[in-house]
Every structure is written in C-alpha cells, then in structure tokens.
Design an enzyme around this catalytic site. Structure first.
Site, mmCIF file in Angstrom:
data_model
loop_
_atom_site.group_PDB
_atom_site.id
_atom_site.type_symbol
_atom_site.label_atom_id
_atom_site.label_comp_id
_atom_site.label_asym_id
_atom_site.label_seq_id
_atom_site.Cartn_x
_atom_site.Cartn_y
_atom_site.Cartn_z
ATOM 1 N N ASP A 18 0.823 -1.217 0.000
ATOM 2 C CA ASP A 18 0.000 0.000 0.000
ATOM 3 C C ASP A 18 0.855 1.265 0.000
ATOM 4 O OD1 ASP A 18 -2.137 -1.783 0.277
ATOM 5 O OD2 ASP A 18 -2.121 -1.614 2.458
ATOM 6 N N GLU A 34 -10.692 0.761 -4.886
ATOM 7 C CA GLU A 34 -10.228 1.304 -3.602
ATOM 8 C C GLU A 34 -8.872 1.975 -3.781
ATOM 9 O OE1 GLU A 34 -9.515 -1.908 -0.856
ATOM 10 O OE2 GLU A 34 -8.527 -3.131 -2.360
#
Length: 809
Positions: free
Chosen positions: A324, A480
């Site tokens: 991430d 997302e």
C-alpha cells in the site's frame, strides 16, 4: 571486543548479477560418465591403515590411473563423501573411476591418485543410524586429525607420490565439501588445491575459513566452490564466495543446473579434476561463472538489492513486505509509507534520493493505545490495525492519514519525517483515504470501497459536509486505494481494483466532484514479478519524469513494491511499457547519482535502541524487555501465562527479504542464552503468519529441550544440556516452505521437525515474519538473552541498524 567491523561499501557492492553467458562452462558433455571399452582403465583398491587418532584400523578406497607405475611419482586428490556415506559412496553413486578414465584417454587431466576415505573418524564408522548423532558429528570433525596424521602419511609411505603441498588436493561433496573447505583452508601448508561441492552446514563461517586472505592468495593454487542452483544448501557456498570476493581471494564459484545429488557432483568432479596439478591461469576462472574477481556470477538473478550498479534497477524495488505505498517528494528526498497493521512501532516511513535505494526514516506510531486488543488482552488485531495510509506534505508539515477497521480514523503529523510524530483520533474514519490539499486552500479526502466518495474537511480533518459519491467501480467489485492529484487542470483519482490480479486505473475530471471518466493504466497478468501490479502513488521527479510506486502480491513473503515508469498519453498516466510492468529498467533521472543502500536485517543488539527493521507483534510491555539489563543482548522476560505464540506479548518481528531468485533461501540465525528460564517457558525463533512454526527451547522440570512446533502442534524435540543455543530458520521464497534447525556451536546445524508450508493468509494480512519470542505457559519470572540475530551473509551484505555494511568477528 566489537561485535562487528565495518567493511568498505564499495568493496562488497562491486557484486554484479549477470553472467557472461557466452564463455560460461555449463556442463560436462554427454557420455562423460559412460564406461568405454576402447580405452585403458585405472584400478580400484581397498587399503587399510592404522589410525592413531581413532585407535583402530580404518579403510579407504584408492584409484590408481591407467598405466600406474611405481617408477613414477603422482599427485594425490583426497575425495570425501557426504554425511550419509562412507569410503564407498563415490564409487557406488559417482563412478569416479569411469569419469577419470575417460579424461585420461582424452589427455585432459594430470596423473594422480584419488583416495576416498571414510570421513567418520570413530571406531564404529559404518554409515548406519542417525548421521546427525552428536558422536558422529564430532567424528566428522575429528577426521581432520585422522586425515593429516594417519591417512596422508600412510599413502605417502605406501605409494610413489609427491609429498609437497603443491601436489596434494582435497575435495568433497556436501558434508565432505564442508570438510574439504575446513581442512584444506585450515591447513594451507598441506593443501594447495581445494574443492567444495555443494558444501553442507558443517562449513565454517568464511571469516574462520580464511582468516588471513593475503596468506590464502599466496598459497592457494585453486579454490573451487560449486553448487546446484536449486540446492537448499546453496547459502553455504554463496556466503563463502561472497567473503572471498570481498577480500579478493581468487576462486571459482560455479553454479550449475541441479539440486543436491550426484548429477551435480559428477559434473563437478569432471570439471574440477581437469584443473588440478597444472599451471594455473586465473584468467580462465571467469569461464566457470566467477573467478573471485568482482563482476560476474552464473546464478542469473542473484541479487542483494534492486540497484544493478549500472544505471538500471530490477523489480521488485524492495523484495519484502512493504504494501500500500504512498510516495511523495519533499525537496530532494522521496518519502514512502506502507502498511504495518498490528505491528508496532509501525506505520513505517522509508526515504530515498533516487526512488530505488531506500533506507529507514522512522516508524511514525511507536505503539497504539486505542484499544486493549492491541495489548493482546483477551483479543487481538490480526489483519486489522493500520491500513493503507495517505502521506502528504503541506505548509511545512508532514501528514499521515489512515484508518483502522475497528477504531476509526487517525492523523499523524510532524515537522520532520524523522519525527517526533503526534497522533490523534479523528471524528470520522475514511477507508483507504487519499488526502488532498487543493490550490484554493480547500482540503479533501477521497475514500471508499467499490464506491469512491469525496469529503471536504476542515483544518482538523473533520468533515465539513456529507460524503459525495463520485464514482462507482464498474470493472468489478473492490475499487479502492484512491490517491488524489491535480495535474494540468485535471483532478485524478489514482485507484485500484484490488486482489492478486489487481488492475490499476485512473479516474479524471475537471471538477473534484466529477463526473469522472475511467482508464485502465495497467493490467498485467503476465506470470512473474509484476503479476497483478496495483495500488500506489504517482510521483514526479525533480527533472520532470513521472513514475509510479505500486505493489505486487508476492506470496507468503508478502506484498512487494514495484517501481514503474509513467508515460502521459492523451492526459492519461500509462504505466510500464507496452501495457506490461517493467522488470529491469533504467533508474529515474533525479539529477545526480546516489550510492546503493541496503535495508538492515541483522542486529547485534549492542545499541541503546532497537533497529527500525524491528516491530513488536501488537504493543509491547516495555517493562519486560531490555537492551540495557545485559548490555549487548536483547533480554526478553515472560509477560504473562499464555496458551501459545499467537497470544504471547513481546514477540519481536521483522520482514523476510527474498533475493530475486526462487532458489535462494532466506536464512536467519540467533544466539540464545537460556539458563534463566522457568519451567514451562518457551523461547526461540519463529516464522509467523497463519500457519506459523518455530524452533525453541522449552524448560520442563528443570531440564531443557529443543522443540519444533508447527502451527501449534509439537512435531519433535531433543534434550539439550547447553546454556547457549543457536537456532536457525530457513524460508524458501520459491517453494513457500520453511525449515528449522539448531546448533550447540554455530558450526553444525541439526534439522528438527518438519517443514512449514507458508501462506499469505488474510487472517493475518502481513507477509511471513521472523520472530524472536519468550513466553510462559506456567508462571512468569523467567527470561532469556538474545545475543544477536543475523540473516545469513550469503544472502545479502550484512548491515547495521543504520544500513552500514558490517562484518562479524
């Protein structure tokens, strides 16, 4: 005494990873080991010699070459067997007499005798029972004296052979390879020609093998190190090569196709013997892949870091679990934040000057005191905790915005990325937030799963109004990870459809609230290091180039970051090249060159603080661990009585690094002092995810046992009476298997239990980690001291907590 000695960075990093394939000696030709009727043959005999070392008569096999005559003098090769063999192993499985006869027929080798002894120097030296029995392990070491004091004098008294070192060679396979390196390099007054074929864990540490490189350079005629490229014991050959290369000792490092078997060792014998007892031309060493001179290795893909040293890099840019990513540029420094979830200190920030070479900057959240579950008080936060974080710099301040699924949203701020960081809970949490400071002074957060919303917030990041839905994912569920950018008049939401086969998209609009149009910027399902590359940040360099840092689900080791070039096409940021992620590519142009950096793993525990590579499994109890109670050691005291490792506090963890090759295992060793344990205490070294496994010392009724536990089930144990134990865990990126072993002396490691089948399980949601631990199952009060934790030097240059290369003594 200092536990480590700094080495020159420039020396070790002269390593290169690409072979000059056109000159590499690859393999013996077909038929090299086939019996030929049209040539002369040598003779195999059994000899019996008196061993004063053992106190009995012992046997050896000897090969005399075709045309052997007592009117001539011969050189001698001592050829050693493996741990499960004896003096007949080479003859039964390797047929050296056939290989050597064929070489003699082609005039490819010098005249020599080959002596094949029994390397188990004990009265009952049969190859029966447990080869790892402590008496047999000691007998293998004792063979050095039997060889030098009994066998060599016997051969030189019985046969017409030269007796000087320059006409004496030693080589062996596996355990015998370790013996050959140990005995040969330890007795350079006796041996000038030394070969280790797939050398086993009994091989001494390189610094002990060659304590005086200058002496070795003067006395060695040939030092040969070889191994199959799919051999799990490759680390022992590799670490020896690394040291020899760093110290400039000429040698051949030959990596060949194969594993740990006689196909490899027959090939080694064929190649090695052709070099013996002849004038030495070190310039030909490179034909075997590496002659000890920096710059070549025939194990393609063997890498210690992403930077290739030639202006290019190879993905993954970090071969470990840093998922991430969000990356920003501040002045001339790039900062990178990743997800750490339930591990603290956490919310790790890295820094770099060139986007390729990264070092630790800070762990922004030392501990997370927002719920008792983070203290493992009857509950836990596995797979929860801090998720994807947005990193921004605005008006002289760094911002970190993240969400936890259970506790909501949090904001960390600091004036410097190194900290100190202040953390506070927000009135509203934003899933996978993308913080954005617009040029009109307004602040927004993009967030959501499948449905992406924009929320305007005030200076304290409290919502100023309702969420505004701006886009619903229409490729599949799971849109997302939105990061927000404003480029050339467009607002971009840089998002992902997550999963192993992830898809990276860009949404763009002239208005922050839309409407947005969507473009797939990369969807790479090519098997390999970029499969499903997705989720991350867009980056503009000082020179105007555009790049993106994404990540790839890379199996049990976790999610690896990948640096990709970006090309703007019709105002869309297209990633990679020709629709695919790049693997090896030129480095970003940042205006100047910067040195190679390696993220540290090993730790001698001789500082006042833990290295930034470490994080505790959930919040630690700071009163139950110390680096000062016994300086130079990490002391772990038991915290509370728990049923198992998953519930244990003060378990110290760090990421596992792969090494750009599916055949190179990642090895960790720790030295543990255990004389202050209490009954029921279990302390050791784990590979942790779901499932997990460990090797540990357990105290039962005052006695110590080494146990191997696989996912909560005790697999094997052995009683020990040592207060100092060395534990080893070896994780294989290519096979997803981890194995465990122990040693009383850090020389010979003995396997215990079975293998762990590692997984990347969403119930934990981080990559597998190495762990040091000590927990109580009956009562608290005990403690252990970890002297050091080292990743094997064969796998990467060792570095200290600041990323400086070190060498242990």
């Amino acid at each position: 005494m200092m536990k480590r000695l700094n080495l020159s960075i420039s020396a070790l990093f002269l390593l290169s990873v690409f072979a000059n394939a056109q000159n590499i000696v690859k393999h013996a030709p077909l038929g090299f080991d086939s019996l030929r009727a049209d040539i002369a043959h040598g003779k195999i005999d059994t000899v019996v010699y008196e061993s004063k070392t053992v106190g009995t008569k012992r046997k050896a096999m000897i090969y005399t070459p075709p045309g052997f005559s007592r009117d001539k003098k011969y050189s001698v090769l001592y050829l050693l067997h493996g741990i499960g063999g004896d003096e007949r192993e080479w003859l039964i499985n390797g047929q050296p007499q056939v290989i050597l006869d064929n070489l003699y027929a082609e005039s490819k080798i010098a005249p020599m005798l080959v002596v094949m002894p029994n390397g188990r120097a004990m009265k009952d030296d049969r190859a029966v029972g447990n080869p790892f029995d402590s008496l047999k392990v000691q007998a293998f070491a004792n063979f050095e004296q039997d060889l030098l004091n009994d066998l060599v004098p016997f051969i030189e008294g019985k046969y017409p052979v030269y007796t000087d070192r320059e006409n004496r060679a030693i080589a062996g396979l596996s355990m015998g390879g370790g013996q050959s390196l140990n005995f040969g390099l330890g007795n350079l007054d006796k041996f000038a020609w030394i070969g280790g074929f797939s050398s086993a864990p009994n091989t001494k540490q390189p610094e002990l093998l060659v304590p005086d490189p200058d002496e070795a350079k003067k006395k060695l005629k040939l030092l040969w190190i070889s191994c199959g490229d799919n051999d799990r014991l490759i680390t022992f050959s590799q670490r020896t090569h690394d040291y020899l290369q760093a110290t400039g000792v000429p040698h051949i490092f030959y990596l060949e196709p194969g594993s740990h078997d006689f196909k490899v060792w027959k090939n080694d014998l064929y190649l090695f013997t052709q070099l013996l007892f002849k004038p030495v031309d070190t310039s030909i060493f490179s034909q075997y892949g590496n002659g000890g001179a920096p710059g070549s290795s025939n194990l393609k893909g063997l890498k210690f870091h992403s930077d290739n040293g030639d202006g290019t890099y190879t993905n993954p840019v970090i071969s470990a679990d840093f998922p991430d990513p969000d990356v920003i540029l501040v002045d001339d420094v790039y900062y990178f934040v990743s997800t750490t979830m339930f591990v603290f200190p956490g919310v790790t920030i890295l820094k770099s000057h060139d986007l390729v070479n990264w070092e630790y900057c800070s762990n922004a959240v030392p501990r997370f005191d927002f719920h008792e579950c983070y203290n493992l008080e009857g509950c836990n936060r596995y797979s929860h905790g801090q998720w994807a974080t947005s990193l921004k710099y605005h008006n002289g301040k760094f911002y970190l915005l993240f969400v936890t699924l259970d506790e909501g949203g949090f904001l960390c701020t600091a004036e410097k990325a190194e900290g100190p960081w202040q953390i506070r809970k927000l009135p509203k949490g934003f899933y996978d937030p993308g913080l954005f400071f617009d040029d009109d002074g307004k602040i927004y957060v993009a967030h959501g799963y499948s449905k992406i919303s924009i929320t305007e917030v005030d200076a304290n990041l409290a919502p100023k109004g309702d969420d505004v839905l701006v886009y619903t994912g229409d490729i599949r569920r799971g849109l997302e990870g939105a990061h927000v950018y404003k480029i050339n008049g467009y607002y971009y939401l840089y998002c992902t459809y997550g999963g192993v086969d992830g898809i990276q998209v860009a949404l763009r609009s002239k208005n922050i609230y839309g409407p947005y149009e969507q473009k797939i910027v990369i969807s790479d399902t090519t098997q390999g290091v970029n499969f499903g590359i997705h989720q991350g940040a867009l980056i503009k360099t000082q020179t105007g180039e555009w790049w993106t840092m994404l990540f790839v689900d890379s199996g049990p080791f976790g999610r690896f970051p990948s640096l990709q070039p970006v090309t703007w096409v019709d105002d869309w940021p297209m990633v990679g090249g020709n629709g695919k992620g790049v693997i090896t590519y030129r480095k970003p142009n940042v205006g100047k060159e910067y040195p190679i950096k390696v993220l540290p793993t090993s730790d001698e525990f001789d500082g006042a603080t833990l290295g930034m590579q470490w994080g505790w499994n959930h919040n630690p109890d700071s009163t139950k661990w110390s680096l000062t109670q016994n300086p130079g050691f990490l002391r772990l005291s038991t915290v509370k009585v728990v049923p198992g490792l998953r519930e244990a506090r003060n378990t110290l963890t760090q990421r596992m690094f792969s090494y750009y090759s599916k055949s190179i295992p990642t090895t960790a060793v720790t030295k543990l002092e255990v004389d202050q344990m209490e009954d029921g205490d279990i302390a050791g070294l784990a590979v942790f995810q779901d499932p997990y496994a460990y090797i540990a010392v357990k105290q039962i009724n005052g006695a110590k046992y080494i146990i191997m536990v696989n996912n909560g089930k005790a697999i094997d144990s052995v009683a020990v009476n040592h207060s100092t134990i060395y534990l080893q865990a070896q994780a294989h990126f290519g096979t997803s298997l981890a194995s465990f072993s122990y040693s009383p002396d850090n020389k010979t490691f003995i396997a215990l239990g079975n293998e762990l089948s590692m997984r990347f399980n969403l119930s934990v949601f981080t990559g597998n980690k190495f762990c040091l631990f000590n927990y109580a199952t009956k009562e608290t009060g005990g403690y252990v001291d970890f002297d050091w934790f080292r990743t094997d030097a064969s796998l990467q240059p060792e570095v200290d907590n600041k990323g400086r290369q070190t060498k242990h003594n």
